[in-house]
Design an enzyme around this catalytic site. Structure first.
Site, PDB file in Angstrom:
ATOM      1  N   TYR A 109      41.002   8.126  16.956  1.00  0.00           N
ATOM      2  CA  TYR A 109      42.320   7.820  16.406  1.00  0.00           C
ATOM      3  C   TYR A 109      42.532   6.306  16.435  1.00  0.00           C
ATOM      4  O   TYR A 109      41.578   5.549  16.311  1.00  0.00           O
ATOM      5  CB  TYR A 109      43.395   8.646  17.161  1.00  0.00           C
ATOM      6  CG  TYR A 109      44.629   8.744  16.324  1.00  0.00           C
ATOM      7  CD1 TYR A 109      44.592   9.356  15.069  1.00  0.00           C
ATOM      8  CD2 TYR A 109      45.820   8.167  16.732  1.00  0.00           C
ATOM      9  CE1 TYR A 109      45.707   9.386  14.256  1.00  0.00           C
ATOM     10  CE2 TYR A 109      46.940   8.204  15.926  1.00  0.00           C
ATOM     11  CZ  TYR A 109      46.877   8.806  14.688  1.00  0.00           C
ATOM     12  OH  TYR A 109      47.981   8.824  13.876  1.00  0.00           O
ATOM     13  N   ARG A 161      51.960   4.299   4.646  1.00  0.00           N
ATOM     14  CA  ARG A 161      52.167   3.346   5.768  1.00  0.00           C
ATOM     15  C   ARG A 161      51.189   3.706   6.877  1.00  0.00           C
ATOM     16  O   ARG A 161      51.570   4.224   7.910  1.00  0.00           O
ATOM     17  CB  ARG A 161      53.625   3.423   6.230  1.00  0.00           C
ATOM     18  CG  ARG A 161      54.095   2.207   6.971  1.00  0.00           C
ATOM     19  CD  ARG A 161      54.697   2.542   8.308  1.00  0.00           C
ATOM     20  NE  ARG A 161      53.812   3.339   9.128  1.00  0.00           N
ATOM     21  CZ  ARG A 161      53.992   3.582  10.418  1.00  0.00           C
ATOM     22  NH1 ARG A 161      55.042   3.102  11.026  1.00  0.00           N
ATOM     23  NH2 ARG A 161      53.150   4.328  11.114  1.00  0.00           N
ATOM     24  N   LYS A 179      44.463  12.915  13.720  1.00  0.00           N
ATOM     25  CA  LYS A 179      45.564  13.417  14.534  1.00  0.00           C
ATOM     26  C   LYS A 179      45.326  14.879  14.919  1.00  0.00           C
ATOM     27  O   LYS A 179      45.568  15.287  16.057  1.00  0.00           O
ATOM     28  CB  LYS A 179      46.850  13.303  13.720  1.00  0.00           C
ATOM     29  CG  LYS A 179      48.065  13.348  14.565  1.00  0.00           C
ATOM     30  CD  LYS A 179      48.857  12.087  14.396  1.00  0.00           C
ATOM     31  CE  LYS A 179      49.887  11.937  15.459  1.00  0.00           C
ATOM     32  NZ  LYS A 179      50.648  10.715  15.329  1.00  0.00           N
ATOM     33  N   GLU A 250      53.406  12.443   8.794  1.00  0.00           N
ATOM     34  CA  GLU A 250      52.645  11.370   9.437  1.00  0.00           C
ATOM     35  C   GLU A 250      52.490  10.158   8.526  1.00  0.00           C
ATOM     36  O   GLU A 250      52.034  10.279   7.391  1.00  0.00           O
ATOM     37  CB  GLU A 250      51.245  11.916   9.790  1.00  0.00           C
ATOM     38  CG  GLU A 250      50.361  10.952  10.515  1.00  0.00           C
ATOM     39  CD  GLU A 250      50.838  10.653  11.930  1.00  0.00           C
ATOM     40  OE1 GLU A 250      51.515  11.500  12.546  1.00  0.00           O
ATOM     41  OE2 GLU A 250      50.528   9.557  12.427  1.00  0.00           O
ATOM     42  N   ASP A 251      52.865   9.007   9.047  1.00  0.00           N
ATOM     43  CA  ASP A 251      52.634   7.721   8.382  1.00  0.00           C
ATOM     44  C   ASP A 251      53.183   7.655   6.958  1.00  0.00           C
ATOM     45  O   ASP A 251      52.514   7.161   6.034  1.00  0.00           O
ATOM     46  CB  ASP A 251      51.139   7.354   8.427  1.00  0.00           C
ATOM     47  CG  ASP A 251      50.771   6.782   9.800  1.00  0.00           C
ATOM     48  OD1 ASP A 251      51.655   6.757  10.692  1.00  0.00           O
ATOM     49  OD2 ASP A 251      49.624   6.360   9.980  1.00  0.00           O
ATOM     50  N   ASP A 273      56.128  12.639  14.047  1.00  0.00           N
ATOM     51  CA  ASP A 273      55.664  12.065  15.309  1.00  0.00           C
ATOM     52  C   ASP A 273      56.011  10.585  15.428  1.00  0.00           C
ATOM     53  O   ASP A 273      56.335  10.112  16.517  1.00  0.00           O
ATOM     54  CB  ASP A 273      54.149  12.263  15.446  1.00  0.00           C
ATOM     55  CG  ASP A 273      53.656  11.668  16.745  1.00  0.00           C
ATOM     56  OD1 ASP A 273      54.193  12.065  17.793  1.00  0.00           O
ATOM     57  OD2 ASP A 273      52.786  10.783  16.721  1.00  0.00           O
ATOM     58  N   ASP A 274      55.958   9.854  14.310  1.00  0.00           N
ATOM     59  CA  ASP A 274      56.250   8.408  14.378  1.00  0.00           C
ATOM     60  C   ASP A 274      57.665   8.179  14.921  1.00  0.00           C
ATOM     61  O   ASP A 274      57.928   7.187  15.590  1.00  0.00           O
ATOM     62  CB  ASP A 274      56.145   7.762  12.989  1.00  0.00           C
ATOM     63  CG  ASP A 274      54.777   7.987  12.369  1.00  0.00           C
ATOM     64  OD1 ASP A 274      53.781   7.832  13.080  1.00  0.00           O
ATOM     65  OD2 ASP A 274      54.713   8.347  11.174  1.00  0.00           O
ATOM     66  N   ASN A 423      51.197  -1.732  18.242  1.00  0.00           N
ATOM     67  CA  ASN A 423      49.753  -1.559  18.112  1.00  0.00           C
ATOM     68  C   ASN A 423      49.269  -2.305  16.870  1.00  0.00           C
ATOM     69  O   ASN A 423      50.050  -2.506  15.956  1.00  0.00           O
ATOM     70  CB  ASN A 423      49.420  -0.061  17.921  1.00  0.00           C
ATOM     71  CG  ASN A 423      49.774   0.745  19.144  1.00  0.00           C
ATOM     72  OD1 ASN A 423      49.445   0.384  20.246  1.00  0.00           O
ATOM     73  ND2 ASN A 423      50.477   1.850  18.927  1.00  0.00           N
TER      74      ASN A 423
END
Ligand code: NAD
Length: 573
Positions: A109, A161, A179, A250-251, A273-274, A423
């Protein structure tokens, strides 16, 4: 169906019943045991001669694949090595990752998966998951049904993203794939019940569009009403074809992420999750940090450096934690300051998005602030005037937590709580060492990326990593194993509490507010149970699941070990 998991009617032992013999068994990554097929299985399943004569144990196979892994020179080569192992032999892949979780999580990941997304069209080897393009919007049900079996968890992205790397178009598929590997590695969601989906609506990334090898749609992103119509069709198709699946976003671009969560949160079992997973892992770290400071949650004040998707989730869950500790919603809201690239967010600003407006400081509150320019109150000035107990960074901006900022935190608190979460490592708001040194060894630090322990004043501080993997796999496990119908913020708050309780006194004594990654399956189990209990309390799951809950969740967790295999002769219908 080519195989299924069965139990022996006499011994109760689990085994895999297969309808195929010979080479197909070696080509299916779930049935392939390669050199570990026993002599009896080789004979019964038509495998004699197709594998070398020596029979390996899984430990010997692990030694072999780990040796090969170690000789790969670059992180991307290691990623490709692991991806091909996953394509060949899922049991061995997951056991290898399980046994080396701290070493391999950054490869499977973030951050290395980011590189894999950028290189997707060049390193592509084998299909995995589903690709649904805008052009196929009238056939989404049929495409979903092409997948082998109904999934427990779907992770979906539109690739816009990807981590901190922006729009990667179809290459974003690396993220749901990676993920879901963590759902299996960290929480034991069976790999054959996971489904990554890439929604391809084009890309705004010109470099990808110019690349002759690019594997996605070759046009600019579809936006606006047409985009939303496509997403609506997708979600409705999921609800029809896989009504029991958990859908994780996700993203997505922040605005789209927030829109979809608000639009569908009450219609199916879905979460982001973000936003929500990040919030739970951060609040878990805060609960654990309070076990060090001995303070109560109700006395906390937080400054958020960065006011994006992650900050929004953290702010909302922090408010929920304060309300749970007895504050009114209004009192809780005023315990939060958000600072973005234009400084402290105040009500003096025009045209704010809803989230920033919700936490904007009243002008009267900041009128007395000592600052150089009341129109742009800096992060350091905010910390000096507001005197928070907690400072969280989700700005993606290295250097945002300057020496002045950390010293201001240390002046206001005996044990300042400082979480630079951005990150990858190069974007962290400060290093763990800086936070500890500038606070004279007093800061309680957790980071988004892994940092080595810091030695200061003769003490070694282990740096806990606020890794979302402590939360989302366990949440997914709970939602699936508990047959939960909706995912709510209260479940994420309980997940945070459950995780905080698993931080041991030994962890806390070293200054770490998260457990070691090696205990992650244990954490996922506790998170899953907490989610299910809350779901039952909120009426989103049947109470029948409660007796023997811990055992039910343990049994649902797939462990990567070889099961005996038996040939099941086809009986013609
Ligand atoms: P985002 O793009 O939605 O938000 C970034 C925010 O930072 C924006 O509000 C922007 O205005 C603000 N910002 C930019 N420069 C700034 C500056 N100089 N000062 C103050 N604010 C500034 O992104 P996101 O999804 O919220 O993620 C942000 C970061 O958080 C990323 O680096 C991500 O890796 C990290 N993150 C970490 C975890 C974790 O560790 N568990 C989880 C999620 C996100």
């Amino acid at each position: 169906m080519e195989w299924s998991i069965e139990h022996d009617s006499v011994t109760g032992e689990e085994y895999i019943a297969v309808d195929m013999r010979g080479e197909p068994l070696l080509r299916d990554p779930f049935t392939n045991k390669s050199t570990a097929f026993t002599a009896a299985e080789r004979e019964a399943l038509g495998l004699d001669g197709l594998v070398p004569p020596a029979i390996s144990t899984i430990d010997q196979q692990l030694a072999r694949v780990y040796e090969n892994y170690r000789v790969k020179q670059t992180p991307l080569e290691r990623y490709i090595h692991l991806a091909s192992l996953q394509d060949r032999n899922e049991t061995l892949f997951f056991r290898l990752v399980h046994d080396h979780i701290a070493e391999m999580m950054p490869i499977v990941y973030t951050p290395v998966v980011g590189q894999a997304c950028q290189q997707f069209s060049h390193i592509y080897r084998r299909p995995r998951g589903l690709y649904i393009s805008y052009e196929q919007r009238d056939r989404i049900d049929a495409i979903l049904a092409n997948h082998a079996r109904p999934p427990a968890v779907i992770v979906v992205t539109d690739g816009e993203r990807i981590l901190g790397l922006g729009d990667q178009g179809v290459g974003g598929m690396g993220i749901p794939t990676g993920k879901l590997s963590l759902y299996t590695a960290c929480a034991g969601i069976p790999p054959y019940l996971t489904l990554p989906i890439m929604l391809d609506v084009g890309t705004g990334n010109q470099e990808r569009l110019n690349d002759p090898l690019y594997l996605g749609l070759r046009h600019q992103r579809i936006r606006g009403a047409e985009y939303q119509d496509f997403i609506d069709r997708f979600v409705e198709a999921v609800m029809r074809v896989y009504p029991a699946a958990v859908l994780q976003w996700e993203d997505f671009l922040k605005a789209n992420a927030i829109t979809q969560l608000a639009r569908f949160g009450d219609r199916l079992c879905t979460f982001n999750d973000d936003i929500q997973g990040t919030a739970a892992v951060v609040v878990a770290g805060l609960y654990a940090a309070l076990r060090i400071t001995g303070q109560a949650m109700r006395d906390q004040r937080v400054v958020l450096g960065g006011a994006g998707a992650a900050a929004q989730g953290i702010a909302n869950l922090f408010v929920a934690a304060l309300c749970d500790a007895g504050l009114s919603h209004e009192e809780a809201r005023r315990r939060i300051c958000t600072v973005d690239s234009r400084g402290l967010v105040t009500e003096a600003r025009a045209d704010m998005e809803d989230f920033k407006a919700a936490y904007a400081r009243p002008v009267a509150d900041v009128a007395s602030y000592v600052c150089r320019d009341p129109g742009h109150i800096t992060l350091e000035e905010t910390v000096r005037n507001f005197a928070p107990t907690i400072l969280v960074g989700t700005s993606g901006t290295s250097g945002l937590f300057t020496e002045g900022v950390i010293r201001a935190m240390a002046a206001a608190n005996d044990r300042p709580i400082v979480f630079p979460l951005s990150n990858p490592t190069s974007k962290s708001e400060c290093t763990a060492e800086e936070a500890i040194r500038w606070s004279d060894g007093r800061a309680i630090v957790a980071t988004g990326s892994p940092f080595d322990p810091v030695v200061y004043g003769g003490r070694t501080h282990r740096i806990g990593q606020g890794n979302n993997a402590f939360v989302f796999p366990g949440v997914g496990l709970g939602l699936w194993a508990g047959g939960v119908r909706r995912a709510t913020n209260a479940m994420f708050l309980d997940a945070a509490r459950a995780l905080a309780q698993l931080v041991s006194q030994a962890d806390l004594d070293q200054g770490a507010v998260y457990p070691e990654l090696t205990r992650i399956r244990h954490c996922s189990h506790a998170v899953a149970c907490a989610v299910i209990r809350r779901a039952v309390a909120e009426g989103h799951a049947a109470p029948e699941v409660l007796p023997g809950l811990e055992e039910t969740v343990s049994r649902a967790m797939w462990f990567p070990a070889y099961r005996p295999m038996r040939y099941r002769r086809h009986v013609p219908a």
